[in-house]
Every structure is written in structure tokens, then in C-alpha cells.
Design an enzyme around this catalytic site. Structure first.
Site, PDB file in Angstrom:
ATOM      1  N   HIS A  89     -22.669  23.138  35.198  1.00  0.00           N
ATOM      2  CA  HIS A  89     -22.891  24.090  36.288  1.00  0.00           C
ATOM      3  C   HIS A  89     -21.926  25.271  36.205  1.00  0.00           C
ATOM      4  CE1 HIS A  89     -25.423  20.991  37.909  1.00  0.00           C
ATOM      5  NE2 HIS A  89     -24.411  20.183  38.141  1.00  0.00           N
ATOM      6  N   HIS A  94     -29.815  20.025  38.720  1.00  0.00           N
ATOM      7  CA  HIS A  94     -29.830  19.096  37.588  1.00  0.00           C
ATOM      8  C   HIS A  94     -31.227  19.020  36.969  1.00  0.00           C
ATOM      9  CE1 HIS A  94     -26.769  17.659  40.509  1.00  0.00           C
ATOM     10  NE2 HIS A  94     -26.032  17.585  39.416  1.00  0.00           N
TER      11      HIS A  94
END
Length: 333
Positions: free
Chosen positions: A56, A219
Site C-alpha cells: 500500500h 487488497h
């Protein structure tokens, strides 16, 4: 799959080494490689610790520094860090005023930070509080959560709480402030392509050339619905209308508009989405007082973006404007 790596098993450790070398004036890597911490700590300041799965970037290590986090614990790609990482990080940056864990609402992260808080209390007696972010309106429950996911709004929380911590606010006040900011944030994402986890070597999900996924998670978890690809204005309209509906009364309110890329989207497209979103929000009477556009809370190489609207009063805007010096955010210092 084409990636710049030596191997899936070393990509995280080698990336962290490069990150801390590149920003050695701001951060340092723990000797065991378990966490990144602020190079210079401030005695008597509440320590802010966050973390989560890698992939991320720049979240969370990129937000360690003056005016934001004191430490970040990176797990393997899309995998929660372990409680021992969190404990070691908290112990390394706790200067006596307590520790606030800032945790995105994913079950693995919440469970492990819970365990770390208990371990810290048992081992040292330190004051530890937790703040959960859950700004995503796309789905109420996902593959990874009970309740809403914590996504790009986490950056807004970390920035504002980090500024208040820098100014000397105590632990209880920081937790209350963070909860207030979290309640003021709503986010919605859309994916145009999947992401590819290095260890898997193939896309996380299949999506057609003419399709998009509304409400996708960071995700690659499913969102609200799969739909035919539409114009940027039409995509922004569904996202912004959903945010306004969820926030309720927005007319006349000052706000931060944050358009966040997922890692595979050019800035040209993100600024175009900002233009569309701003026009739509202003049509509802929102006063866009601050803006942030770029890839800050990503999903590896996924194409797409999220839109976050944070309703901020004058006090919160002042904290947003306060000096910050991290690898990924820097102004006023």
C-alpha cells in the site's frame, strides 16, 4: 508477471532497506528490520504507531516523521504485521506519554494490534490506546472485515492526529480527535484492473477489458458490483453521490477532497477525477477548502482510484495545515 525484484521472499526487506536509505534524514530501520521509526523522537510526546500489510506504499512507512507517525510496522504483502513487531516498535518510540495505535479495520490488523496492546500493558505498564479507521462506504462487510474497511481516510486521520500529537495533546485527547476525524471521512474506490501479489505471480482477480469494479478494496477484494467501463464523469458521479448520501448534511461545510491512486493510475487521470469530483461536490454545496491528489494508499499495481471527502472545521483544517515532514507528505517544515 514482470516486476523489478530479486525474489518474492526478499522484496519487502530489500524495499525497506532502500526506503530508509533514501530517507535517512527522516527515518531509520530497526536492526531486525521489523519496523521503521522516526529518526529523532520528541520526549514527552504521545507516540503514534501504525502498520499493516505491505503493498500500500507509501502507507504507512511513508508517513513516519515530524507531524505524523513515530513508527510503522510493515507486514508481508497484504498480510498483517505480527504483535511482536508492534510491541517492539511501540517500546522503541514510547517516551513516557503513552502510545496510540492507529489501525485500519481489517480483522488481522485489529486482532494483532489488540494482542500487542495487551502485551505492552503486561510487560511495561505503558498506556496504550487504539484508534480504528473505517471510512470505506463501499461495502458493510468484506472478505477481510467485520464492518467497514479502513482505507484512504486513514491518511487524513494520521495527519491530523499527528499534528495534534506534535503540539502536545495527551493520549485520551488524541484518540477522541482521531475518532472525530474518522467520523468525518468517507471513501469510495473503483478498480479498472487487478493487482498482482509478487508471491502469487498472477492477478488477484479477473476483470474484462471493458469492465470496472465499483467499491473494490485495497487488497483487491470485491466491491459493490461489476459494471461496464464508463466515462470519468459517470464514475465520479456514482462515487461522489454515494459519499454525499452517507455523510448526510454537507451543504455549506468545508472539506478536504482527496483523490487517491491505487498504484497503476497516471496523475493525468487522477487530476481529471479531481476535477470531476470537485464539480460534483460543489454542486451539493460543499466548500472544497483543501485538496490532495496522488497515489498514497495503493494496492500494488492496480489501476483505479478512490475518492475521499473529509468534512473539516477550522480547527481540523489548522491541524491539516500544520507542518509535516515525512517521505510522502511534506509542507511547512
Amino acid at each position: 508477471m514482470k516486476k523489478l525484484m530479486n525474489g518474492a521472499d526478499t522484496i519487502l526487506s530489500e524495499s525497506l532497506a532502500g526506503f530508509t536509505q533514501a530517507h535517512a534524514d527522516i527515518v531509520t530501520l530497526d536492526g531486525s528490520g521489523k519496523f521503521v521509526r522516526r529518526r529523532e523522537l520528541r520526549p514527552g510526546k504521545v507516540a503514534l504507531v501504525s502498520g499493516g500489510g505491505s503493498g500500500h506504499e507509501p502507507l504507512h512507512a511513508g508517513f513516519v516523521g515530524i507531524g505524523m507517525l513515530d513508527a510503522a510496522c510493515p507486514g508481508q504483502v497484504f498480510t498483517s504485521p505480527t504483535p511482536d513487531q508492534m510491541v517492539e516498535a511501540a517500546q522503541a518510540v514510547d517516551t513516557g506519554a503513552g502510545v496510540l495505535f492507529i489501525v485500519k479495520n481489517y480483522e488481522g490488523d485489529v486482532m494483532n494490534f489488540d494482542m500487542a496492546a495487551e502485551m505492552m500493558a503486561d510487560m511495561t505498564g505503558a498506556q496504550v490506546q487504539q484508534l480504528i479507521t473505517n471510512d470505506d462506504i463501499a461495502v458493510e462487510d468484506s472478505l477481510f472485515t467485520t464492518g467497514r474497511r479502513g482505507v484512504a481516510g486513514t491518511l487524513v486521520v494520521e495527519k491530523i492526529v499527528g499534528a495534534a500529537a506534535e503540539q502536545g495533546m495527551d493520549l485520551a485527547g488524541l484518540k477522541a480527535l482521531g475518532e472525530r476525524v474518522n467520523r468525518a471521512c468517507r471513501s469510495f474506490g473503483v478498480a479498472l484492473s487487478s493487482c498482482t501479489v509478487p508471491a502469487a505471480g498472477k492477478p488477484t482477480f479477473d476483470i474484462g477489458e471493458g469492465e470496472m469494479e465499483f467499491g473494490v478494496g485495497i487488497h483487491g477484494e470485491p466491491g459493490r458490483r461489476r459494471a461496464p467501463l464508463a466515462t470519468a464523469d459517470a464514475i465520479a458521479a456514482e462515487m461522489c453521490e454515494g459519499i454525499v448520501k452517507d455523510l448526510g448534511q454537507v451543504a455549506g461545510r468545508n472539506a478536504l477532497l482527496f483523490v487517491n491512486g491505487f498504484g497503476g493510475t497516471p496523475l493525468m487521470e487522477l487530476y481529471l477525477m479531481h476535477h470531476s469530483a470537485r464539480r460534483l461536490f460543489e454542486g451539493h454545496g460543499v466548500q472544497i477548502a483543501r485538496s490532495l491528489t496522488g497515489s498514497y494508499v495503493t494496492a500494488l499495481d492496480m489501476a483505479g482510484c478512490s475518492i475521499t471527502l473529509a468534512l473539516l472545521d477550522d480547527d481540523l483544517l489548522a491541524l491539516w495545515d500544520a507542518p509535516v515532514r515525512t517521505a510522502a507528505l511534506r509542507w511547512g517544515v
